[in-house]
Scaffold this motif. Sequence first.
Motif, short mmCIF file in Angstrom:
data_model
loop_
_atom_site.label_atom_id
_atom_site.label_comp_id
_atom_site.label_asym_id
_atom_site.label_seq_id
_atom_site.Cartn_x
_atom_site.Cartn_y
_atom_site.Cartn_z
N PHE A 130 76.91 40.57 33.55
CA PHE A 130 76.29 39.39 34.16
C PHE A 130 76.53 38.12 33.32
O PHE A 130 76.17 37.03 33.73
CB PHE A 130 74.78 39.58 34.30
CG PHE A 130 74.33 40.32 35.53
CD1 PHE A 130 75.24 40.75 36.48
CD2 PHE A 130 72.99 40.57 35.76
CE1 PHE A 130 74.82 41.42 37.63
CE2 PHE A 130 72.55 41.24 36.89
CZ PHE A 130 73.47 41.67 37.83
N GLY A 131 77.07 38.34 32.11
CA GLY A 131 77.28 37.19 31.23
C GLY A 131 76.01 36.74 30.50
O GLY A 131 75.94 35.65 29.96
N TYR A 132 74.99 37.61 30.45
CA TYR A 132 73.75 37.26 29.78
C TYR A 132 73.82 37.52 28.28
O TYR A 132 72.95 37.09 27.52
CB TYR A 132 72.57 38.06 30.36
CG TYR A 132 72.22 37.69 31.78
CD1 TYR A 132 72.85 36.63 32.43
CD2 TYR A 132 71.25 38.41 32.47
CE1 TYR A 132 72.52 36.29 33.73
CE2 TYR A 132 70.91 38.08 33.77
CZ TYR A 132 71.55 37.02 34.40
OH TYR A 132 71.22 36.69 35.68
N LEU A 133 74.80 38.32 27.87
CA LEU A 133 74.97 38.64 26.46
C LEU A 133 76.47 38.76 26.21
O LEU A 133 77.18 39.39 27.00
CB LEU A 133 74.25 39.97 26.15
CG LEU A 133 74.37 40.53 24.73
CD1 LEU A 133 73.66 39.62 23.71
CD2 LEU A 133 73.74 41.94 24.65
N ASP A 134 76.92 38.17 25.11
CA ASP A 134 78.35 38.15 24.82
C ASP A 134 78.78 39.51 24.24
O ASP A 134 78.25 39.92 23.20
CB ASP A 134 78.63 37.02 23.81
CG ASP A 134 80.12 36.76 23.64
OD1 ASP A 134 80.92 37.69 23.92
OD2 ASP A 134 80.47 35.65 23.23
N PRO A 135 79.71 40.20 24.88
CA PRO A 135 80.12 41.51 24.37
C PRO A 135 80.66 41.44 22.93
O PRO A 135 80.56 42.41 22.19
CB PRO A 135 81.22 41.96 25.33
CG PRO A 135 81.39 40.91 26.35
CD PRO A 135 80.36 39.86 26.17
N SER A 136 81.20 40.30 22.53
CA SER A 136 81.75 40.19 21.17
C SER A 136 80.62 40.31 20.14
O SER A 136 80.82 40.80 19.03
CB SER A 136 82.52 38.88 21.00
OG SER A 136 81.62 37.80 20.98
N GLU A 137 79.42 39.88 20.53
CA GLU A 137 78.28 40.02 19.62
C GLU A 137 77.90 41.51 19.49
O GLU A 137 77.56 41.98 18.40
CB GLU A 137 77.10 39.21 20.14
CG GLU A 137 76.00 39.10 19.09
CD GLU A 137 74.79 38.29 19.54
OE1 GLU A 137 74.90 37.44 20.45
OE2 GLU A 137 73.71 38.53 18.97
N VAL A 138 77.98 42.22 20.61
CA VAL A 138 77.68 43.66 20.59
C VAL A 138 78.70 44.38 19.69
O VAL A 138 78.34 45.18 18.83
CB VAL A 138 77.71 44.25 22.02
CG1 VAL A 138 77.47 45.75 22.00
CG2 VAL A 138 76.69 43.54 22.91
N VAL A 139 79.97 44.05 19.88
CA VAL A 139 81.04 44.68 19.10
C VAL A 139 80.82 44.43 17.61
O VAL A 139 80.93 45.34 16.78
CB VAL A 139 82.42 44.16 19.55
CG1 VAL A 139 83.51 44.52 18.55
CG2 VAL A 139 82.77 44.72 20.93
#
Lengths: 195, 195
Positions: free
Chosen positions: A134-143
């Motif tokens: 949904f674009g609510y959280l940046d996957p790069s931050e998760v990574v």
Amino acid sequence: MSDHKKEMKEVKAKVADDIAKAKTDKGVIIVLTGDGKGKSSSGFGMVLRCLGHGMKAGVVQFIKGQWKTGEMLFCEKHSDVEYFSMGEGFTWDTQDKQGDIDRTRECWERAKKMIADPSIDYVLIDELNVVTSFGYLDPSEVVSVLKSKPDNKHVVITGRGADKSIIELADTVSVIESPKHAFDNGVKAQKGIEF
Amino acid sequence: MSDHKKEMKEVKAKVADDIAKAKTDKGVIIVLTGDGKGKSSSGFGMVLRCLGHGMKAGVVQFIKGQWKTGEMLFCEKHSDVEYFSMGEGFTWDTQDKQGDIDRTRECWERAKKMIADPSIDYVLIDELNVVTSFGYLDPSEVVSVLKSKPDNKHVVITGRGADKSIIELADTVSVIESPKHAFDNGVKAQKGIEF
């Protein structure tokens, strides 16, 4: 020697060989994705396994309704599970984008704490893939958080539409499809099964 | 109205419509198959959900080793779970076909009892597909028992290579593939994750 005995001896040798090759002990990153039933259930099955071994689990649930699910009721009753839920219904219920983003952030901060907490062995981040898609959280931050996680920590991420970068990083990726689902034949979501 | 709000209103209407169409309450038959990780885990996740709701679960495990798995330890500690395991190792360990068939029969009889028992809401028959594909149990017998199960009973069947006739009968079928598995990169089966 009977055919059965011979065949099974060969299987045994193959299995023993495969097991001998697997030597590393480490906390694994598992992604459960796809459109089928069994992603969150599987994440909670591993919670159950951990509890059996006396390990401690942390659970963060993104995007769940306000009703009390079985997993929520279970986790609240078990002191060996730390539990946190976004608890504000699906985003299509709230229709409040900024509110959803704020709650996503709050949930993610809790997940990060659990990942860092040395007393927790296993962290389930349920439906994370939905908030990244949904674009609510940046996957790069998760990574970035997963890359610097403690070595022995297991992290399981569920939800449709897992981001490519998270899939690339994961040790194990399961894709679940349901060629047939009871819901398509008019069966309501069942207690204990879907929630 | 913002685009987001409009889009989410449409999603909400679609979800509401789908939910309105699903009117039936019934015990479902679920098959979890495929080569990937997450079949048994998912079955045990539903055990956890059931326990959260105060429902009673029955578990029969075919083809598991003699070591104590997390799920076994968990089930033995919880009085709301009736548990039975074949407990004689994999068939390639025993290399004793008749013994395997006898133990399969014993396990299946227990599963049948749990399916018939009105006090049990949810029955997990773990790795049943393995024994039917080995020819140790006739799938037509399984189909016949499932067809006459109590209406409100949920039955979950796991394992690779589910028989076609059981797939046809099931309300929900999930196929799990793992394009990537930690084991292939030398990572040992991890406590709380694989067992």
